[in-house]
Design an enzyme around this catalytic site. Structure first.
Site, PDB file in Angstrom:
ATOM      1  N   ARG A  22      41.746  -4.247  22.058  1.00 41.84           N
ATOM      2  CA  ARG A  22      43.172  -4.379  22.383  1.00 41.84           C
ATOM      3  C   ARG A  22      43.861  -3.023  22.472  1.00 41.84           C
ATOM      4  NH1 ARG A  22      45.346  -7.810  17.792  1.00 41.84           N
ATOM      5  NH2 ARG A  22      43.815  -6.540  16.730  1.00 41.84           N
ATOM      6  N   ASN A  40      43.988 -11.206  19.582  1.00 44.90           N
ATOM      7  CA  ASN A  40      42.742 -11.821  19.146  1.00 44.90           C
ATOM      8  C   ASN A  40      42.989 -13.312  18.978  1.00 44.90           C
ATOM      9  OD1 ASN A  40      41.270  -9.444  18.995  1.00 44.90           O
ATOM     10  ND2 ASN A  40      41.646  -9.161  16.815  1.00 44.90           N
TER      11      ASN A  40
END
Length: 92
Positions: A22, A40
């Site tokens: 990310r 997530n």
């Protein structure tokens, strides 16, 4: 380059959590002039929405298909979605 923004929802499968996916995606998105978010999911995938100029979105999608060095991307699901006018790139 046409500049009507486009948006894509992406789900990245594989070893993609705990490998700076990310954070690296946020850097790639910023460099590409793309806004959105990445999170997530409980099933071990990373879900993201990216929006901006098509060439920038394509650059982020290309990154998603390979990920950062430690990741092992197995599959990337990409769907068109509506442009929301997002600004910046958020890690959720």
């Amino acid at each position: 380059m046409g500049s009507d923004p486009i948006a894509r929802r992406v789900v990245i499968h594989g070893r993609v959590q705990g490998v700076f996916f990310r954070d690296t995606m946020r850097s790639v998105a910023r460099d590409a002039g793309v806004s959105g978010w990445a999170a997530n999911r409980d099933d071990g995938t990373v879900e993201a929405v990216v929006e901006g100029p098509s060439d920038g979105v394509d650059r982020v999608l290309e990154f998603c298909r390979r990920g950062p060095e430690q990741a092992e991307v197995e599959r990337v699901d990409v769907d068109e979605t509506g442009v929301e006018g997002l600004t910046g790139f958020e890690i959720r």
